[in-house]
Write a protein that holds these residues in place. Structure first.
Motif, PDB file in Angstrom:
ATOM      1  N   SER A  62      29.369 -17.667 107.192  1.00 23.31           N
ATOM      2  CA  SER A  62      30.187 -16.687 106.767  1.00 23.31           C
ATOM      3  C   SER A  62      29.790 -16.556 105.122  1.00 23.31           C
ATOM      4  CB  SER A  62      31.675 -16.693 106.743  1.00 23.31           C
ATOM      5  OG  SER A  62      32.267 -17.771 106.457  1.00 23.31           O
ATOM      6  N   MET A  63      29.782 -15.527 104.651  1.00 26.36           N
ATOM      7  CA  MET A  63      29.199 -15.161 103.011  1.00 26.36           C
ATOM      8  C   MET A  63      30.040 -13.950 102.693  1.00 26.36           C
ATOM      9  SD  MET A  63      27.919 -16.548 100.979  1.00 26.36           S
ATOM     10  CE  MET A  63      26.698 -16.691  99.559  1.00 26.36           C
ATOM     11  N   LEU A  64      31.209 -14.345 102.484  1.00 20.33           N
ATOM     12  CA  LEU A  64      32.522 -13.163 101.942  1.00 20.33           C
ATOM     13  C   LEU A  64      32.807 -13.346 100.572  1.00 20.33           C
ATOM     14  CD1 LEU A  64      34.007 -13.764 105.382  1.00 20.33           C
ATOM     15  CD2 LEU A  64      33.015 -11.982 104.855  1.00 20.33           C
ATOM     16  N   PRO A  65      33.681 -11.997 100.410  1.00 19.24           N
ATOM     17  CA  PRO A  65      34.013 -12.095  98.690  1.00 19.24           C
ATOM     18  C   PRO A  65      34.749 -13.056  98.277  1.00 19.24           C
ATOM     19  CG  PRO A  65      34.247  -9.979  99.953  1.00 19.24           C
ATOM     20  CD  PRO A  65      33.918 -10.869 100.981  1.00 19.24           C
ATOM     21  N   ASN A  66      35.809 -13.573  98.960  1.00 20.71           N
ATOM     22  CA  ASN A  66      36.885 -14.402  98.378  1.00 20.71           C
ATOM     23  C   ASN A  66      37.639 -15.173  99.419  1.00 20.71           C
ATOM     24  OD1 ASN A  66      39.033 -12.647  99.330  1.00 20.71           O
ATOM     25  ND2 ASN A  66      38.462 -11.245  97.703  1.00 20.71           N
ATOM     26  N   GLY A  67      38.818 -16.200  99.081  1.00 22.65           N
ATOM     27  CA  GLY A  67      39.365 -16.935  99.831  1.00 22.65           C
ATOM     28  C   GLY A  67      40.371 -16.225 100.823  1.00 22.65           C
ATOM     29  N   ALA A  68      40.755 -15.113 100.344  1.00 24.81           N
ATOM     30  CA  ALA A  68      41.641 -14.374 101.087  1.00 24.81           C
ATOM     31  C   ALA A  68      41.047 -13.642 102.489  1.00 24.81           C
ATOM     32  CB  ALA A  68      42.543 -13.111 100.192  1.00 24.81           C
ATOM     33  N   VAL A  69      39.827 -13.132 102.177  1.00 26.13           N
ATOM     34  CA  VAL A  69      39.289 -12.614 103.305  1.00 26.13           C
ATOM     35  C   VAL A  69      38.482 -13.914 104.037  1.00 26.13           C
ATOM     36  CG1 VAL A  69      37.026 -11.339 103.715  1.00 26.13           C
ATOM     37  CG2 VAL A  69      38.344 -10.647 101.756  1.00 26.13           C
ATOM     38  N   VAL A  70      38.262 -14.878 103.462  1.00 27.00           N
ATOM     39  CA  VAL A  70      37.991 -15.926 104.301  1.00 27.00           C
ATOM     40  C   VAL A  70      38.964 -16.411 105.391  1.00 27.00           C
ATOM     41  CG1 VAL A  70      36.831 -18.397 104.490  1.00 27.00           C
ATOM     42  CG2 VAL A  70      35.786 -16.759 102.815  1.00 27.00           C
ATOM     43  N   LYS A  71      40.179 -16.604 104.875  1.00 26.85           N
ATOM     44  CA  LYS A  71      41.289 -17.052 105.507  1.00 26.85           C
ATOM     45  C   LYS A  71      41.569 -15.993 106.582  1.00 26.85           C
ATOM     46  CE  LYS A  71      45.845 -18.744 104.803  1.00 26.85           C
ATOM     47  NZ  LYS A  71      46.879 -18.933 103.804  1.00 26.85           N
ATOM     48  N   CYS A  91      29.717 -20.159 103.433  1.00 31.81           N
ATOM     49  CA  CYS A  91      28.907 -20.336 102.341  1.00 31.81           C
ATOM     50  C   CYS A  91      29.612 -19.488 101.134  1.00 31.81           C
ATOM     51  CB  CYS A  91      27.425 -19.722 102.569  1.00 31.81           C
ATOM     52  SG  CYS A  91      26.966 -20.595 103.786  1.00 31.81           S
ATOM     53  N   SER A  92      30.604 -18.754 101.304  1.00 29.94           N
ATOM     54  CA  SER A  92      31.420 -17.817 100.198  1.00 29.94           C
ATOM     55  C   SER A  92      31.746 -18.907  99.016  1.00 29.94           C
ATOM     56  CB  SER A  92      32.648 -17.212 100.766  1.00 29.94           C
ATOM     57  OG  SER A  92      32.363 -16.829 101.990  1.00 29.94           O
ATOM     58  N   THR A  93      31.827 -18.506  97.872  1.00 27.57           N
ATOM     59  CA  THR A  93      32.606 -19.132  96.780  1.00 27.57           C
ATOM     60  C   THR A  93      34.011 -18.640  97.073  1.00 27.57           C
ATOM     61  OG1 THR A  93      30.422 -19.048  95.501  1.00 27.57           O
ATOM     62  CG2 THR A  93      32.575 -19.449  94.332  1.00 27.57           C
ATOM     63  N   ILE A  94      34.788 -19.749  97.169  1.00 26.48           N
ATOM     64  CA  ILE A  94      36.560 -19.831  97.352  1.00 26.48           C
ATOM     65  C   ILE A  94      36.926 -20.709  96.631  1.00 26.48           C
ATOM     66  CG2 ILE A  94      36.042 -18.204  99.385  1.00 26.48           C
ATOM     67  CD1 ILE A  94      37.158 -20.570 100.820  1.00 26.48           C
ATOM     68  N   ASP A  95      38.420 -20.596  96.468  1.00 21.73           N
ATOM     69  CA  ASP A  95      39.176 -21.866  95.972  1.00 21.73           C
ATOM     70  C   ASP A  95      39.132 -23.034  96.810  1.00 21.73           C
ATOM     71  OD1 ASP A  95      40.852 -19.612  97.291  1.00 21.73           O
ATOM     72  OD2 ASP A  95      42.280 -21.536  97.448  1.00 21.73           O
ATOM     73  N   VAL A  96      39.209 -24.004  96.278  1.00 21.78           N
ATOM     74  CA  VAL A  96      39.317 -25.541  96.806  1.00 21.78           C
ATOM     75  C   VAL A  96      40.329 -25.664  97.850  1.00 21.78           C
ATOM     76  CG1 VAL A  96      39.328 -27.908  96.838  1.00 21.78           C
ATOM     77  CG2 VAL A  96      38.123 -26.436  94.914  1.00 21.78           C
ATOM     78  N   ALA A  97      41.577 -25.316  97.643  1.00 20.67           N
ATOM     79  CA  ALA A  97      42.712 -25.355  98.294  1.00 20.67           C
ATOM     80  C   ALA A  97      42.472 -24.211  99.895  1.00 20.67           C
ATOM     81  CB  ALA A  97      44.251 -24.671  97.674  1.00 20.67           C
TER      82      ALA A  97
END
Ligand code: NAD
Length: 289
Positions: A62-71, A91-97
């Protein structure tokens, strides 16, 4: 290998195309029809939902915009729906938590998963020369590595789940500090009567030398070719740098880390972005000095 690829934007589009070039059977999904059309052109099979794309996959990237979308995507369309035994690579850049939370949910459901954010922009995504910093168990890393090698020039295991994101935001916080400091020094040198090229010739072989100066000089016409020579177009957009700095500040709060320089750089980029410069390369911040 059958790889489901979710998120085919500026970065994911080129990465999926490189998986096809490496001989993988790529099953692509994105909310954007234009992105799907481009993926089809590049040789991917396209699907109208993430669920359908992952149904028969051995790996999900996955290569998505942010953590909310990844979750949301992993929670509703991937975990429990991809075949047992599939490996997941976000592979997205998201928050560690959030990275740790999603990997923990995937692991509990019996999947191997890594966070694998990238260094390198759109050109590196298209050219297959990204650097991947990978968090996850040794087994998950060993399974992810050959897939990532189709898209990058370096794949580095950073430790447990979430450590890829930690490496990415610490690196980019340092880059922002270096860039702001480099701009500050060039601006003051000029006010003190030094020619920028002369200051570069001295500082680039002295102790102030850093990557933002010698590989990406914010002063046009000084140092190797960089976005400053193209009116700050292309390169690494201010808005993306700000995204990473916000993630770094969140992580600093959560880990009770003192980041006086990082928070100053974040404030400078907040203000530069707020003045309508989000689309310009991050070295354009020199214009504010
Ligand atoms: P982008 O906005 O171009 O692409 C994101 C894609 O995800 C879009 O095509 C969008 O339609 C799709 N998408 C959004 N929600 C979706 C969903 N629920 N299901 C399926 N698809 C969905 O962004 P990008 O520049 O490709 O960046 C992607 C990631 O890479 C970000 O996390 C970014 O921080 C990171 N990154 C970008 C760069 C860069 O230079 N652009 C560099 C390093 C890292």
């Amino acid at each position: 290998m059958k790889i489901a690829f979710i998120g085919l934007g500026n970065m994911g589009g080129g990465m999926a195309a490189n998986c096809v070039k490496a001989g993988h059977d790529v099953r692509a999904f994105d909310l954007s029809q234009d992105a799907l059309d481009a993926a089809k052109q590049a040789g991917c099979a396209t699907f109208t939902s993430a669920k359908d794309a992952v149904a028969d996959a051995e790996a999900v990237v996955s290569m998505l915009p942010n953590g909310a979308v990844v979750k949301t995507v992993y929670g509703t369309d991937v975990i429990g729906l991809a075949p047992t035994g599939a490996v997941f690579l976000d592979c997205s850049t998201i928050d560690v938590a959030t990275a740790r939370e999603v990997i923990s949910a995937a692991t509990e459901a019996g999947y191997d998963m890594v966070d694998a954010p990238v260094s390198g922009g759109i050109a590196a995504a298209n050219g297959g020369t990204l650097t991947f910093m990978v968090g996850g168990s040794s087994d998950a890393f060993a399974r992810a590595k050959p897939i990532l090698e189709a898209m990058g020039k370096a794949v580095i295991h950073a430790g447990d789940a979430g450590n890829g994101q930690a490496a990415k935001i610490c690196n980019n916080m340092l880059l922002a500090i270096h860039m702001a400091g480099t701009c500050e020094a060039f601006a003051m040198a000029e006010k003190l009567g030094l020619d920028p090229q002369t200051f570069y010739d001295i500082s680039s072989v002295s102790s102030g030398q850093n990557w933002s100066m010698t590989s990406y000089c914010p002063v046009p016409g000084v140092g190797p070719q960089s976005p400053s020579d193209n009116d700050y177009q292309g390169g690494f957009a201010t808005a993306l740098m700000l995204k990473d700095l916000r993630l770094a500040m969140e992580a600093a709060d959560a880990s009770d880390s003192a980041v006086p320089m990082g928070s100053r750089a974040a404030a400078l980029y907040e203000s530069f972005d707020g003045a309508g410069n989000g689309g310009k390369d991050f070295s354009a911040i020199i214009k504010t000095y």
